[in-house]
Design an enzyme around this catalytic site. Structure first.
Site, PDB file in Angstrom:
ATOM      1  N   CYS A  65       0.835  -1.197   0.000  1.00 30.69           N
ATOM      2  CA  CYS A  65       0.000   0.000   0.000  1.00 30.69           C
ATOM      3  C   CYS A  65       0.873   1.252   0.000  1.00 30.69           C
ATOM      4  CB  CYS A  65      -0.917  -0.008   1.226  1.00 30.69           C
ATOM      5  SG  CYS A  65      -2.040   1.414   1.295  1.00 30.69           S
ATOM      6  N   CYS A  69      -0.155   4.633   7.004  1.00 31.06           N
ATOM      7  CA  CYS A  69      -0.878   4.456   8.267  1.00 31.06           C
ATOM      8  C   CYS A  69      -0.011   3.641   9.239  1.00 31.06           C
ATOM      9  CB  CYS A  69      -2.198   3.747   8.026  1.00 31.06           C
ATOM     10  SG  CYS A  69      -3.243   4.549   6.774  1.00 31.06           S
ATOM     11  N   CYS A  72      -0.691  -0.149  10.309  1.00 30.62           N
ATOM     12  CA  CYS A  72      -1.037  -1.131   9.282  1.00 30.62           C
ATOM     13  C   CYS A  72       0.159  -1.944   8.811  1.00 30.62           C
ATOM     14  CB  CYS A  72      -1.670  -0.418   8.093  1.00 30.62           C
ATOM     15  SG  CYS A  72      -2.275  -1.542   6.835  1.00 30.62           S
ATOM     16  N   CYS A 109     -17.076  -9.166   3.644  1.00 28.09           N
ATOM     17  CA  CYS A 109     -16.412  -7.875   3.547  1.00 28.09           C
ATOM     18  C   CYS A 109     -15.231  -8.004   2.590  1.00 28.09           C
ATOM     19  CB  CYS A 109     -15.942  -7.420   4.920  1.00 28.09           C
ATOM     20  SG  CYS A 109     -17.271  -7.321   6.146  1.00 28.09           S
ATOM     21  N   CYS A 142     -20.119  -6.082   1.705  1.00 28.47           N
ATOM     22  CA  CYS A 142     -19.574  -4.775   2.076  1.00 28.47           C
ATOM     23  C   CYS A 142     -18.227  -4.612   1.396  1.00 28.47           C
ATOM     24  CB  CYS A 142     -19.422  -4.678   3.593  1.00 28.47           C
ATOM     25  SG  CYS A 142     -18.712  -3.115   4.181  1.00 28.47           S
ATOM     26  N   CYS A 202     -20.458   1.844   7.074  1.00 26.50           N
ATOM     27  CA  CYS A 202     -19.782   1.105   8.134  1.00 26.50           C
ATOM     28  C   CYS A 202     -18.510   1.872   8.451  1.00 26.50           C
ATOM     29  CB  CYS A 202     -19.478  -0.311   7.653  1.00 26.50           C
ATOM     30  SG  CYS A 202     -18.463  -1.293   8.781  1.00 26.50           S
ATOM     31  N   ARG A 272     -19.489  -3.980  16.179  1.00 23.68           N
ATOM     32  CA  ARG A 272     -18.774  -5.185  15.772  1.00 23.68           C
ATOM     33  C   ARG A 272     -17.404  -5.240  16.430  1.00 23.68           C
ATOM     34  NH1 ARG A 272     -18.129  -4.571  10.094  1.00 23.68           N
ATOM     35  NH2 ARG A 272     -20.377  -4.903  10.096  1.00 23.68           N
TER      36      ARG A 272
END
Length: 403
Positions: A65, A69, A72, A109, A142, A202, A272
């Site tokens: 990526c 972040c 992550c 998801c 999702c 979400c 969740r």
């Protein structure tokens, strides 16, 4: 305890607690923990009974990526030894999803690392959504693909997506400390785009990144303002090879207090338990079912969860039941209304963390007696680094998934 009686009354009426009340939940002592769980459990049962919704993650594209972040394992510069692969084909993703659905999941998801999808990526995901829905009646899908450009949410909705996940992760005031390649406002904009396109929004948080009680309350109140239908609560998984590898700030008790606070602030929303559940709640996971009405089944994006059958056994042993595909998750007033706050004042109203690129994540906070607005001290217990296991099965491998 007067505080808990007040919070229960407000939760049953879908009324917003004060910030002072929310902070007080995080500051309760371990001696009062079961009282806190019992109080929040009354609110959970009012709106969701004893049902537990199962969700299943499929990591469509893992690693590499360009975003930075700090939490992550898929971030720019990460040296975590995770699986790295490019886009799964629609039939591969559908096969991966089938394992979770066979285990009782009602929502799949679909997650992809990255800043956000190109139009070609939206085409890929649209084909995958169609493949999953063609082979599974009644499944919810999702998407979690990062920051959305204009028109992309509408295209995903037309392709059959039911929801879109994009987490706020932490408070606006501290967001720049964990990410520099995009802003908190970018994330809010994407959640609003999902809403406007008619997707179920979400959006959740990650606890355990060294944030204060104030930060946690700020992000949960911001989420209530955004009015998502589901709020994933992630607990940071401190992966070796990431900037937050040494952030072991959570205890099981702290995690329960955080979940209780989220339930009181968003009483009628799907709460969740997402990434980090096994690492930080450990043997107290069954107690968390009295607070949250939704979990992920099996493994996460780049880390392993406990065995899927163990999840099912835990739900049954705790006296809960798996929510069926024919059951509506949300209370009627939210399921049929078009908008509002995260639960109250006359209005109507995917994410997991441990690796999600610009898309998602999780982990906790502080020990429960710290003063509001200050970072809590690290717990005395030794970090359970043995519980952080990189996913080596399922999507992107030749091994059977955990579901």
């Amino acid at each position: 305890m007067d505080l808990l009686n007040t919070l229960v009354d407000k939760g049953l009426r879908r009324e917003l607690p004060t910030r002072e009340e929310a902070l007080a939940v995080l500051a309760t002592s371990d001696d009062d923990l079961l009282d806190v769980v019992a109080a929040a459990g009354k609110v959970r049962r009012k709106w969701f009974g004893r049902r537990v919704k199962l969700n299943y993650l499929v990591n469509l594209k893992s690693g590499l990526c360009p975003e930075d972040c700090s939490y992550c394992s898929q971030r720019l510069g990460s040296t975590a030894g995770i699986l790295k692969y490019t886009w799964l084909k629609p039939d591969e993703a559908s096969q991966a999803a089938a394992a979770g659905l066979a285990g009782g999941a009602k929502r799949v998801c679909l997650v992809a690392s990255g800043r956000g999808p190109t139009d070609r990526d939206v085409d890929r995901v649209s084909e995958t959504i169609k493949a999953i829905k063609d082979q599974n009646d009644g499944v919810e899908v999702c998407a979690c693909l990062g920051l959305l450009s204009d028109g992309q949410a509408e295209r995903l909705r037309e392709a059959g997506a039911d929801a879109y996940n994009h987490n706020l992760n932490t408070s606006e005031s501290t967001y720049g400390e964990i990410t520099s390649t995009h802003t908190y406002a970018d994330r809010v904009d994407t959640v609003n785009k999902a809403h406007a396109a008619g997707l179920s929004a979400c959006s959740g948080l990650i606890a355990g990144m060294g944030e204060s009680d104030e930060d946690l309350v700020d992000v949960v109140y911001a989420l209530r303002e955004l009015d998502p239908d589901s709020v994933p609560v992630n607990f940071l998984i401190p992966f070796e090879g990431t900037p937050l590898a040494k952030e072991w700030n959570l205890t099981p008790q702290r995690c329960l207090r955080i979940l209780a606070m989220v339930r009181f602030v968003c009483p009628d929303v799907e709460v969740r338990i997402a990434g980090g559940r096994e690492v930080h709640l450990r043997t107290l996971q069954p107690l968390a079912l009295h607070l949250a009405n939704s979990i992920f089944l099996g493994d996460y994006l780049t880390s392993e969860g406990q065995a899927g059958q163990a999840d099912l056994d835990m739900i049954a042993d705790a006296g809960f039941e798996v929510e069926g595909a024919d059951q509506v998750t949300l209370p009627e007033h939210r399921a049929t209304a078009a908008g509002g706050g995260c639960g109250s004042q006359g209005s109507a109203g995917c994410g997991s963390h441990e690796s999600a690129g610009c898309s998602s994540h999780a982990d906790g906070g502080v020990c429960g007696t710290s003063a509001p607005g200050t970072a809590a001290p690290a717990p005395a217990a030794e970090p359970r680094t043995d519980l952080v296991a990189v996913r080596r099965r399922g999507a992107g491998t030749d091994l059977a998934p955990n579901a």
